[in-house]
Write a protein that holds these residues in place. Structure first.
Motif, PDB file in Angstrom:
ATOM      1  N   ALA A 263     -10.383  48.211  71.049  1.00 50.07           N
ATOM      2  CA  ALA A 263     -10.731  47.695  72.376  1.00 50.07           C
ATOM      3  C   ALA A 263      -9.608  46.836  72.945  1.00 50.07           C
ATOM      4  N   GLU A 264      -8.997  46.003  72.099  1.00 51.34           N
ATOM      5  CA  GLU A 264      -7.896  45.162  72.572  1.00 51.34           C
ATOM      6  C   GLU A 264      -6.691  45.998  72.985  1.00 51.34           C
ATOM      7  N   ASP A 265      -6.343  46.987  72.154  1.00 57.25           N
ATOM      8  CA  ASP A 265      -5.172  47.816  72.432  1.00 57.25           C
ATOM      9  C   ASP A 265      -5.312  48.609  73.724  1.00 57.25           C
TER      10      ASP A 265
ATOM     11  N   ALA B 271     -16.275  43.269  59.872  1.00 59.62           N
ATOM     12  CA  ALA B 271     -17.020  44.527  59.994  1.00 59.62           C
ATOM     13  C   ALA B 271     -16.727  45.262  61.291  1.00 59.62           C
ATOM     14  N   VAL B 272     -16.250  44.538  62.301  1.00 64.66           N
ATOM     15  CA  VAL B 272     -15.955  45.183  63.588  1.00 64.66           C
ATOM     16  C   VAL B 272     -14.464  45.131  63.902  1.00 64.66           C
TER      17      VAL B 272
ATOM     18  N   ALA C  43     -12.888  53.784  80.973  1.00 61.49           N
ATOM     19  CA  ALA C  43     -12.583  54.116  79.586  1.00 61.49           C
ATOM     20  C   ALA C  43     -13.360  53.232  78.618  1.00 61.49           C
ATOM     21  N   ALA C  44     -13.520  51.939  78.962  1.00 60.83           N
ATOM     22  CA  ALA C  44     -14.305  51.039  78.118  1.00 60.83           C
ATOM     23  C   ALA C  44     -15.774  51.441  78.122  1.00 60.83           C
ATOM     24  N   TYR C  45     -16.258  51.843  79.271  1.00 58.99           N
ATOM     25  CA  TYR C  45     -17.648  52.284  79.415  1.00 58.99           C
ATOM     26  C   TYR C  45     -17.910  53.475  78.495  1.00 58.99           C
ATOM     27  N   THR C  46     -16.999  54.452  78.519  1.00 54.90           N
ATOM     28  CA  THR C  46     -17.146  55.632  77.673  1.00 54.90           C
ATOM     29  C   THR C  46     -17.019  55.272  76.205  1.00 54.90           C
ATOM     30  N   PHE C  47     -16.051  54.402  75.887  1.00 57.83           N
ATOM     31  CA  PHE C  47     -15.873  53.943  74.503  1.00 57.83           C
ATOM     32  C   PHE C  47     -17.160  53.341  73.964  1.00 57.83           C
TER      33      PHE C  47
ATOM     34  N   GLU D 174     -15.690  37.573  74.101  1.00 60.47           N
ATOM     35  CA  GLU D 174     -15.913  38.088  75.449  1.00 60.47           C
ATOM     36  C   GLU D 174     -16.652  39.434  75.423  1.00 60.47           C
ATOM     37  N   PRO D 175     -17.376  39.745  76.482  1.00 63.00           N
ATOM     38  CA  PRO D 175     -18.100  41.014  76.538  1.00 63.00           C
ATOM     39  C   PRO D 175     -17.182  42.172  76.939  1.00 63.00           C
ATOM     40  N   ILE D 176     -17.635  43.361  76.689  1.00 61.25           N
ATOM     41  CA  ILE D 176     -16.931  44.569  77.109  1.00 61.25           C
ATOM     42  C   ILE D 176     -16.862  44.614  78.637  1.00 61.25           C
TER      43      ILE D 176
END
Length: 847
Positions: free
Chosen positions: A385-387, A377-378, A412-416, A404-406
């Motif tokens: 996120a990996e890319d 589902a994710v 960029a991850a924060y905004t994502f 693992e956590p974000i």
């Protein structure tokens, strides 16, 4: 082996600063029309020192080069003394990159203490000195005065010389005072004689396998009125007068970052409750939720589907149960953090959220910071996120089931992540229950669990800082009018992001932290149940987190017994935030009628106390006193530290029942007159020490006492919710909402020492008593403008007359009084006075 600190006796030779400390808080026995906090120390002079002079003592900092020694004083009283052993450098042969430098497991090769000092600056605004150590190493100590009673310090080893990996502050303290703070603890809120680890640690002795240090805060308050705050994210421990009865030893495992030194603060005030205000001034004031978050919240651990959620919403209103919010815990989405609703379970989630709003309920969701690599589902989000490198470059031991956590240090991850969360907030989700996010630990038994992050940081500091980033990402998305952020974790400074702390998975029992108990045929060494919840709330308030809400009824080993559920409801109702739910999905209407009746009364009481709670919350930005105050901190002159008795604000003394089967409770009373909330009986505590008295406590009626003379504002008794209703077509009268109409204010008080209270909306109340009269005054504010009803309790007989500036009020029987805007009635020791809208000055003539 830890070395006992060296204690030195010196003379005072110079002084830093001559300004007085902060002005005295208004004591409960003094007249004031602007007070929102009482003195709390029981001496009646308002300054907290017990001398009766009413003047705040001067706070000074003194530096003595010859010894050398740094002293924090209030008047002539030495609060803290930093002698040569107090600034100790942990020397090592070389930095060991595999070591966590966790003080619980790692000792340096040697602790070096100060041999001499050279003063560079000694002015009222700054002290600077070079410290020379027994090893020949040197360090700089700079202390700046920020405000009266508030000092900022930086202690930095100089380059060259031996290698250091740990830093230790070891001030001398009073050998008998108590200590509060250090974050969320579960065994006792007062720390004397303990060694506290300020990091999540492996602990095989507890069922949870960890030490439950979810909210470590390196901020300690002494009951003589001082504070020490170490503004550092490295792993640390506090030996709180355990090694030596007159010394606190704070050890910080700075490891390779030791050359950057230690940043810390010293605070002093006339009353220890005021130390938290200094802490907020330098670390950030608490973020508070929307006002509607103070109404009772309800949840099930696992909702079957949308139909069940909607049925619960309807049942709450059909059964007339005071509630302001509901949240849906997992599983509700297609996968953990798929940012949707599973279509088969929740075919029309927008309709569900809209129904909650229509019925006067705010809506929240459970959430975590993960994307499970094994969950289809994710899969698309995980691949994105990996890319793009949205996970930490290096990870170690993972404590969740979802990988693992974000990496929130990556912009960029924060905004994502925020872009995904907004899919929920755009539907009207106004709150989140944030779970987990504790994977980043410093190590196991002294060996590092190595992490790296996009900003270059590692687990050495990110084990604390991750919580701030995680919580901030959600808080920034909540409505400008306020939301609801309930988190399991936190640390110093995180109070600026977090609205409410909840303590995770406590036992659904009345057992204490670390107690062995039997449940369903098995034996457990438990995290603790209701008693642990009370301790956690009382430890968090003095640590800078004023709002706390445990799972009412507990979580582990659910279901709770009916007795446990009701006793927990008693406690939760008498905290500013009340959230109700267990892992076995217990809701009050699925118990028997006795439980439901108690629940209805307790949730209604909690909701009615909203103006009292919100007034104290509004005062956090102007004084900062904890709302739930451990009795030993509120009344340090008593010299006792009960773990389960507390002041709820200025006016209310609470003593929750914590023992299964108990129908009475030994309550500790500070000096003064205390009026039983339910019966009107008076406890006259003569003092000067504590008075302990057995109090009856039938199920549903916890020991709750009003401090004589104090004023407790209440909402009308029919209130159902603090949240607005969005559907004008719902059945009239089904939801009586404060947001629709605040209505008439009720004020409970008694004869007693003069007192004043200004509410959050600028309504001003006062009470003054003599043998002949009781004088009351009200000036309405912006919200409570529809009149006021006074309840004067514990009167021995009816008055001979009641009047205000408009003339005599008519005496009526209680039933007739309910139907008029003006008049008075007396029944069973309670004088009720109803007044129409406007300002009033009332005189009650006592017989």
């Amino acid at each position: 082996m830890r070395r006992a600190p060296i204690v030195l006796t010196v003379v005072l030779v110079s002084s830093l600063g001559c300004n007085t400390g902060p002005g005295p808080a208004v004591e409960s026995g003094e007249t004031s029309d602007t007070s929102t906090t009482g003195d709390g120390d029981g001496d009646g002079d308002g300054d907290g020192d017990g001398d009766g002079d009413g003047e705040p003592a001067e706070i000074t900092l003194e530096w003595i080069e010859a010894t050398p020694e740094l002293r924090l004083l209030r008047g002539d009283e030495v609060l803290l003394s930093f002698g040569p052993n107090a600034f100790a450098l942990g020397e090592v042969a070389a930095i060991n990159d595999s070591s966590s430098y966790d003080p619980l497991f790692v000792e340096p090769d040697a602790w070096r203490i100060v041999a001499s000092a050279q003063t560079l600056t000694n002015t009222p605004e700054q002290i600077e000195a070079t410290l020379t150590y027994t090893s020949g190493a040197t360090a700089q100590l700079i202390v700046d005065r920020l405000a009266p009673g508030r000092y900022e310090a930086r202690w930095t080893p100089n380059p060259g010389g031996p290698v250091h990996a740990m830093l230790r502050l070891a001030p001398q303290v009073d050998a008998e005072e108590g200590f509060y703070g250090l974050g969320e603890l579960f065994d006792q809120p007062e720390h004397r004689g303990t060694l506290r680890a300020l990091a999540l640690e492996f602990d095989p002795t507890l069922e949870s396998s960890n030490n439950e240090a979810h909210v470590p805060v390196p901020f300690l308050t002494g009951t003589r009125g001082w504070g020490l705050y170490i503004n550092d994210d490295h792993v640390s421990s506090f030996d709180v007068a355990k090694t030596a009865s007159d010394t606190v030893i704070a050890t910080v495992g700075t490891g390779p970052d030791t050359p950057s030194g230690l940043h810390f603060y010293l605070f002093a005030a006339d009353h220890p409750l005021d130390i938290t205000g200094h802490y907020y001034a330098v670390s950030g004031y608490p973020h508070v939720p929307a006002p509607w978050a103070l109404g009772p919240w309800i949840w099930r651990d696992e909702n079957q589907d949308q139909a069940e959620v909607e049925a619960d919403i309807q049942t709450l209103r059909d059964l007339d149960l005071a509630t302001s919010g509901i949240w849906v815990d997992r599983p509700y989405a297609s996968g953990v953090n798929s940012f949707d609703f599973e279509p088969a379970q929740f075919p029309d989630p927008q309709a569900m959220i809209d129904q909650a709003h229509a019925m006067g309920l705010r809506f929240a969701l459970w959430h975590t910071p993960y994307l499970d690599a094994d969950d289809p589902a994710v899969a698309a989000l995980r691949l994105e996120a990996e890319d793009n490198g949205y996970f930490p470059p290096d990870t170690a031991l993972l404590t969740s089931n979802w990988d693992e956590p974000i990496d929130f240090t990556n912009p960029a991850a924060y905004t994502f992540w925020q872009d995904q969360v907004q899919l929920y907030t755009s539907m009207g989700v106004e709150g989140f229950k944030l779970d987990y996010g504790e994977d980043v630990t410093v190590g196991i038994n002294g060996v590092r669990t190595v992490w790296s992050f996009a900003d270059g940081s590692s687990e050495r500091t990110m084990h604390k800082h991750y919580a701030r980033l995680y919580h901030r990402a959600y808080q920034e998305l909540l409505p400008d009018t306020g939301g609801f952020l309930l988190t399991r974790t936190g640390t110093h400074g995180d109070q600026a992001n977090v609205d409410v702390i909840w303590p995770g998975d406590l036992d659904a029992t009345m057992t204490r932290h670390g107690e062995v108990f039997q449940r369903f045929g098995s034996s457990y060494t438990g995290v603790g149940g209701l008693p642990a919840a009370i301790v956690a709330g009382l430890s968090l308030g003095p640590s800078g987190f004023p709002l706390f809400a445990s799972d009412t009824g507990g979580y582990r080993h659910s279901p709770p017994t009916p007795e446990t559920f009701v006793r927990w409801c008693e406690y939760s109702a008498l905290m500013p935030v009340m959230q109700i739910g267990t892992s076995s999905n217990d809701v009050a209407w699925e118990f028997d009628d006795t439980v439901l009746a108690a629940y209805r009364e307790l949730t209604r009481l909690h909701l009615r106390l909203f103006p009292y709670f919100w007034t104290h919350i509004a005062a956090l930005s102007d004084g900062g006193r904890a709302i739930a105050r451990p009795l030993g901190l509120a009344f340090p002159e008593l010299g006792v530290h009960p773990s389960f008795d507390y002041m709820l604000g200025d006016a209310l003394l609470v003593a929750p029942v914590v023992d299964a089967g108990a129908v009475s409770r030994a309550v500790t009373f500070p000096p003064g007159r205390w009026i039983h909330w339910w019966t009107g009986e008076i406890v006259d505590a003569a003092g000067p020490g504590p008075t302990i008295q057995m109090i009856d406590a039938p199920l549903g009626r916890p020991p709750l006492f009003l401090r004589a003379g104090q004023l407790v504002p209440l909402l009308r008794p029919t209130i159902d919710s603090l949240a607005p209703t969005t559907n004008p077509g719902i059945e009239p009268g089904q939801v009586d909402s404060y947001a629709t109409a605040p209505g008439r204010l009720t004020v409970r008080t008694s004869a007693g020492p003069d007192a004043g209270l200004t509410l959050f909306d600028e309504t001003v109340l006062s009470q003054a008593s003599s043998d002949a009269t009781i004088e009351l005054a009200v000036s309405p504010g912006s919200e409570f403008a529809a009149g006021v009803s006074f309840e004067i309790v514990a009167l021995g007989m009816a008055p001979s007359g009641v009047s205000d500036q408009l003339g005599e009020l008519e005496q009526l029987d209680p039933a007739a009084l309910a139907n008029v805007e003006r008049g008075w009635a007396f029944d069973s020791g309670v004088l009720q006075i109803k007044l129409e809208t406007g300002a009033h000055q009332v005189v009650v003539v006592r017989r």
